[in-house]
Design an enzyme around this catalytic site. Structure first.
Site, mmCIF file in Angstrom:
data_model
loop_
_atom_site.group_PDB
_atom_site.id
_atom_site.type_symbol
_atom_site.label_atom_id
_atom_site.label_comp_id
_atom_site.label_asym_id
_atom_site.label_seq_id
_atom_site.Cartn_x
_atom_site.Cartn_y
_atom_site.Cartn_z
ATOM 1 N N LYS A 1 0.862 -1.203 0.000
ATOM 2 C CA LYS A 1 0.000 0.000 0.000
ATOM 3 C C LYS A 1 0.893 1.246 0.000
ATOM 4 O O LYS A 1 1.069 1.920 1.008
ATOM 5 C CB LYS A 1 -0.917 -0.074 1.230
ATOM 6 C CG LYS A 1 -2.178 0.759 1.117
ATOM 7 C CD LYS A 1 -3.165 0.368 2.196
ATOM 8 C CE LYS A 1 -4.202 1.432 2.477
ATOM 9 N NZ LYS A 1 -4.975 1.882 1.331
HETATM 10 N N1 PMP Z 1 -7.869 -1.395 -2.902
HETATM 11 C C1 PMP Z 1 -7.273 -0.220 -2.687
HETATM 12 C C2 PMP Z 1 -6.481 0.406 -3.800
HETATM 13 C C3 PMP Z 1 -7.404 0.415 -1.448
HETATM 14 O O1 PMP Z 1 -6.814 1.590 -1.225
HETATM 15 C C4 PMP Z 1 -8.180 -0.188 -0.446
HETATM 16 C C5 PMP Z 1 -8.356 0.493 0.874
HETATM 17 N N2 PMP Z 1 -7.348 0.180 1.782
HETATM 18 C C6 PMP Z 1 -8.769 -1.421 -0.721
HETATM 19 C C7 PMP Z 1 -8.595 -1.994 -1.957
HETATM 20 C C8 PMP Z 1 -9.555 -2.160 0.327
HETATM 21 O O2 PMP Z 1 -8.683 -2.685 1.299
HETATM 22 P P1 PMP Z 1 -9.146 -2.891 2.796
HETATM 23 O O3 PMP Z 1 -10.406 -3.656 2.738
HETATM 24 O O4 PMP Z 1 -8.053 -3.665 3.432
HETATM 25 O O5 PMP Z 1 -9.326 -1.551 3.386
#
Ligand code: PMP
Length: 307
Positions: A158
């Site tokens: 991320k």
């Molecule tokens: N894809 C992206 C690009 C994101 O930024 C997020 C948010 N964190 C998600 C998917 C969903 O991930 P999560 O459920 O872990 O928040």
């Protein structure tokens, strides 16, 4: 009237948010060399408790993000969970909150690279409501911007700088009159939204792209797969999805920590199903919100109480 001081965690201590500042020389500011998480805390008024949802899994994912970036997590996952609880407690929040931990390359040097640099950790938490509308179906559009490839800038980590790719897609979508963007991979398969994973219901199955489709492996994605299978008895399929499969799906929704479960009513000017929120999406939403507020005993281990 004095507004309440909000605290952040910065340089290994809890300080007023207003004092948590970095230099313009910081590597991460110049080159986007940081990775972050987004964690939600849900206030349950009946329990008088704030639950941090799947905090451990978020820090485990952050550990992976830092490994990819040749950075080091500043402590163990358990230590970061403790710091996080302490910070939220210090802020005395009694409402829904959003937490943003970041690991960043803190060296104040000019030069693009990952190795041999110092890193630091910071964290803030703020009161937070919905990130996008979850009560009416969203209008989404397939973006002309492609999702970054794993060999360009891995979505699995991320990475702060990678969010410019999401920002291109999100702005294009909003300025074109949509609520959110759906991004395709370079070879044209469905990847994810700008900050959400995607599920479609088709033929009674819940289908989502596999983790190799240049997406962030969402924690909400995993939560939904678990409850859809164990509570609703649905078959979950991870497979490549073509763009036009979305057009003829029965239900479609986006999910993420920020987005929670956001139903999609229209894609590229075509109604999804009958254009209303679908019954499976509505049931998943209901289950999800009960679960994150610590109302379902079976899933309470995913909810860390702050107080
Ligand atoms: N894809 C992206 C690009 C994101 O930024 C997020 C948010 N964190 C998600 C998917 C969903 O991930 P999560 O459920 O872990 O928040």
């Amino acid at each position: 009237m004095m507004s309440k001081t909000i605290y952040a965690y910065f340089n290994k201590e809890i300080v007023p948010l207003a004092d948590a500042k970095i230099s313009i020389l910081t590597h991460a500011f110049n080159y986007g060399t940081a990775c972050f998480e987004g964690i939600r805390g849900y206030w349950n008024p009946d329990h008088q408790q704030l639950y941090l949802f799947r905090m451990k899994e978020h820090y485990e994912r952050m550990a992976g993000s830092t490994r990819i970036l040749m950075m080091q997590l500043p402590g163990s996952v358990d230590e970061l969970c403790t710091i996080t609880r302490e910070l939220v407690k210090r802020n005395e929040f009694q409402e829904d909150v959003y937490l943003r931990p970041t690991c960043y390359i803190s060296s104040e040097v000019i030069g693009v690279r990952l190795h041999g640099l110092e890193s630091a950790f910071c964290l803030y938490s703020l009161p937070f409501g919905n990130y996008i509308d979850i009560d009416r179906g969203l209008k989404v559009g397939v973006s002309s911007w492609k999702r970054l490839d794993d060999n360009m800038l891995p979505a699995r980590s991320k990475i702060a700088g990678a969010y410019v790719n999401s920002a291109f897609a999100k702005s294009e979508a909003l300025l074109n009159g949509y609520d959110e963007a759906i991004m395709l991979t370079s070879d044209g398969h469905v990847s994810e939204g700008s900050a959400e994973n995607l599920f479609m219901l088709s033929g009674g199955k819940l289908i989502t792209p596999p983790v190799t489709e240049n997406l962030l492996v969402g924690i909400t994605r995993h939560t939904i797969m678990t409850i859809a299978r164990d509570e609703l008895g649905l078959e979950i399929v991870e497979r490549l999805i073509d763009r036009t499969e979305l057009y003829i799906s029965d239900e479609l929704f986006l999910c993420g920590t920020g987005a929670q479960i956001a139903p999609v009513a229209e894609i590229d000017h075509r109604p999804v199903g009958n254009g209303q929120i679908g019954p499976i999406t509505a049931r998943l939403q209901q289950l999800y919100f009960d679960l994150v507020r610590g109302k379902i005993e079976k899933y309470r281990e995913w909810c860390t109480p702050v107080y």
